[in-house]
Design an enzyme around this catalytic site. Structure first.
Site, PDB file in Angstrom:
ATOM      1  N   LYS A 209      -8.037 -40.141 -21.198  1.00  0.00           N
ATOM      2  CA  LYS A 209      -9.010 -39.859 -20.075  1.00  0.00           C
ATOM      3  C   LYS A 209      -9.867 -40.691 -19.754  1.00  0.00           C
ATOM      4  O   LYS A 209     -10.594 -41.206 -20.575  1.00  0.00           O
ATOM      5  CB  LYS A 209      -9.706 -38.603 -20.871  1.00  0.00           C
ATOM      6  N   LYS A 262      -5.446 -37.963 -17.491  1.00  0.00           N
ATOM      7  CA  LYS A 262      -6.153 -37.692 -16.432  1.00  0.00           C
ATOM      8  C   LYS A 262      -7.277 -38.620 -15.981  1.00  0.00           C
ATOM      9  O   LYS A 262      -7.352 -39.620 -16.844  1.00  0.00           O
ATOM     10  CB  LYS A 262      -6.868 -36.224 -16.782  1.00  0.00           C
TER      11      LYS A 262
HETATM   12  C1  PBG Z   1     -14.964 -31.891 -21.464  1.00  0.00           C
HETATM   13  C2  PBG Z   1     -13.929 -31.873 -20.297  1.00  0.00           C
HETATM   14  C3  PBG Z   1     -14.040 -32.461 -19.010  1.00  0.00           C
HETATM   15  C4  PBG Z   1     -12.994 -31.955 -18.171  1.00  0.00           C
HETATM   16  C5  PBG Z   1     -12.239 -31.491 -18.713  1.00  0.00           C
HETATM   17  N1  PBG Z   1     -12.782 -31.423 -20.203  1.00  0.00           N
HETATM   18  C6  PBG Z   1     -15.249 -33.055 -18.352  1.00  0.00           C
HETATM   19  C7  PBG Z   1     -15.721 -34.328 -18.680  1.00  0.00           C
HETATM   20  O1  PBG Z   1     -15.272 -35.136 -19.783  1.00  0.00           O
HETATM   21  O2  PBG Z   1     -16.895 -34.837 -18.484  1.00  0.00           O
HETATM   22  C8  PBG Z   1     -12.887 -32.473 -16.642  1.00  0.00           C
HETATM   23  C9  PBG Z   1     -12.061 -31.637 -15.940  1.00  0.00           C
HETATM   24  C10 PBG Z   1     -12.304 -31.779 -14.308  1.00  0.00           C
HETATM   25  O3  PBG Z   1     -13.096 -32.491 -13.842  1.00  0.00           O
HETATM   26  O4  PBG Z   1     -11.700 -30.901 -13.746  1.00  0.00           O
HETATM   27  N2  PBG Z   1     -15.036 -32.942 -22.015  1.00  0.00           N
END
Ligand code: PBG
Length: 340
Positions: A209, A262
């Site tokens: 991520k 992602k």
């Molecule tokens: C929680 C999380 C996030 C997303 C999924 N789980 C946000 C982040 O890490 O700030 C992002 C999903 C999206 O932008 O659609 N940590």
């Protein structure tokens, strides 16, 4: 000796090597459909759902046209609608009822996500229910883990994430999806789940991520923007691909059942490499900023929404994703119904 090839007459004669003519199979829609290599089947799409406590109407999220925060009591109806549209799975995100520095509401047995899981499971038992496991929507500082002395500490955070996963599993979640990017979070979730008798609950690991600009709209939806600093001490540097593969390798070793990459459209190389290298199901998350960009471009008349969305989903699938988390899942279902 006779010549090996018929003598050429003038310059228009046949070439010794036949010219490839890929356009033959592009000539009609029927031919194109016949040889298309990639399908984005509805069964592969995961629909993210934001859930909040309390009553009232669903609240729109301004940066994500068409996406809302549902009150828990709307979830039964929503789940039946989704199942009727052919959607097979949801990923639930809770908006905390109250925020504190530790994010305690995240693992409350009567929290918004456990309530939502129960409602969905009862209304539409055939839907696969996955839950996001993180603290950021429940902590007053908005970070994904526990903060001590201004630092997001790792191992305590993992222990808390384990509690969150157990609360979701106890409510009946099929899959828990840790997204906090703490080291060892998958191993800790597996240990906590098994210790609580939830050996059957699967883990979908947000393995690579990136710290990304494209989560902004989501943070508006969740109210989870960090109050200080940013997430770069735990989310990955988007310049790194080997490290991304290392993160996946670790999550596989720690017991992940599905690994995820992602954002999606900025990680097609990672999807392609992960597909070749790992055997587990591979997921991609088309995140909120990707959704918002497509919506904005379509709204401005710059692209045709359906065509542009189908192109991005096909690219993500072509790169190797088995599952795609996308806010467009219901649109895809509708378009399938409408036909070409
Ligand atoms: C929680 C999380 C996030 C997303 C999924 N789980 C946000 C982040 O890490 O700030 C992002 C999903 C999206 O932008 O659609 N940590």
């Amino acid at each position: 000796m006779p010549p090996r090839r018929p003598a050429r007459s003038g310059t228009a004669g046949p070439s010794p090597t036949p010219t490839a003519r890929p356009r033959r199979l592009r000539r009609t829609p029927a031919l194109r459909e016949w040889v298309a290599e990639t399908d984005v089947e509805l069964r592969r799409l995961v629909y993210p759902v934001f859930v909040r406590a309390g009553g009232g109407a669903p609240e729109p999220i301004p940066s994500m046209p068409g996406v809302v925060r549902y009150p828990v009591r709307d979830l039964a109806t929503l789940a039946r609608e989704l199942a009727g549209e052919g959607i097979r799975s949801v990923l639930l995100f809770g908006v905390g009822r109250r925020k504190d520095p530790e994010g305690r509401d995240a693992w409350a047995a009567d929290g918004v996500v456990p309530e939502a899981v129960r409602a969905v499971k009862q209304a539409a038992p055939g839907l696969v229910v996955a839950t996001d496991v993180c603290l950021c929507a429940y902590t007053s500082h908005g970070h994904c883990g526990v903060v001590r002395g201004g630092v997001v500490v790792n191992d305590v955070s993992c222990e808390r994430l384990g509690r969150v996963a157990v609360a979701h599993a106890a409510a009946g979640a099929d899959v828990v999806a840790p997204s906090a990017m703490m080291d060892g979070q998958v191993a800790e979730l597996r240990r906590a789940l098994d210790a609580a008798g939830h050996e059957a609950t699967a883990i979908l690991a947000y393995s690579t991520k990136h710290a990304s600009s494209f989560y902004g709209p989501f943070r508006e939806a969740e109210g989870s923007t960090p109050s200080f600093g940013d997430r770069r001490s735990y989310q990955m540097d988007f310049r790194n691909a080997r490290e991304a593969l290392f993160e996946i390798e670790r999550d596989v070793a720690e017991g992940a059942d599905i690994v995820m990459v992602k954002p999606a459209i900025t990680s097609l190389d990672l999807l392609a490499r992960a597909r070749r290298r790992f055997l587990l199901p591979l997921a991609a998350y088309q995140v909120s900023g990707e959704y918002a960009m497509l919506k904005a471009a379509a709204g401005a008349g710059v692209v045709d929404e359906r065509a542009a969305v189908e192109e991005t989903l096909a690219a993500i699938r072509r790169a190797g994703a088995d599952l795609i988390v996308t806010y467009f899942a219901r649109d895809v279902a509708r378009w399938a119904h409408e036909g070409r």
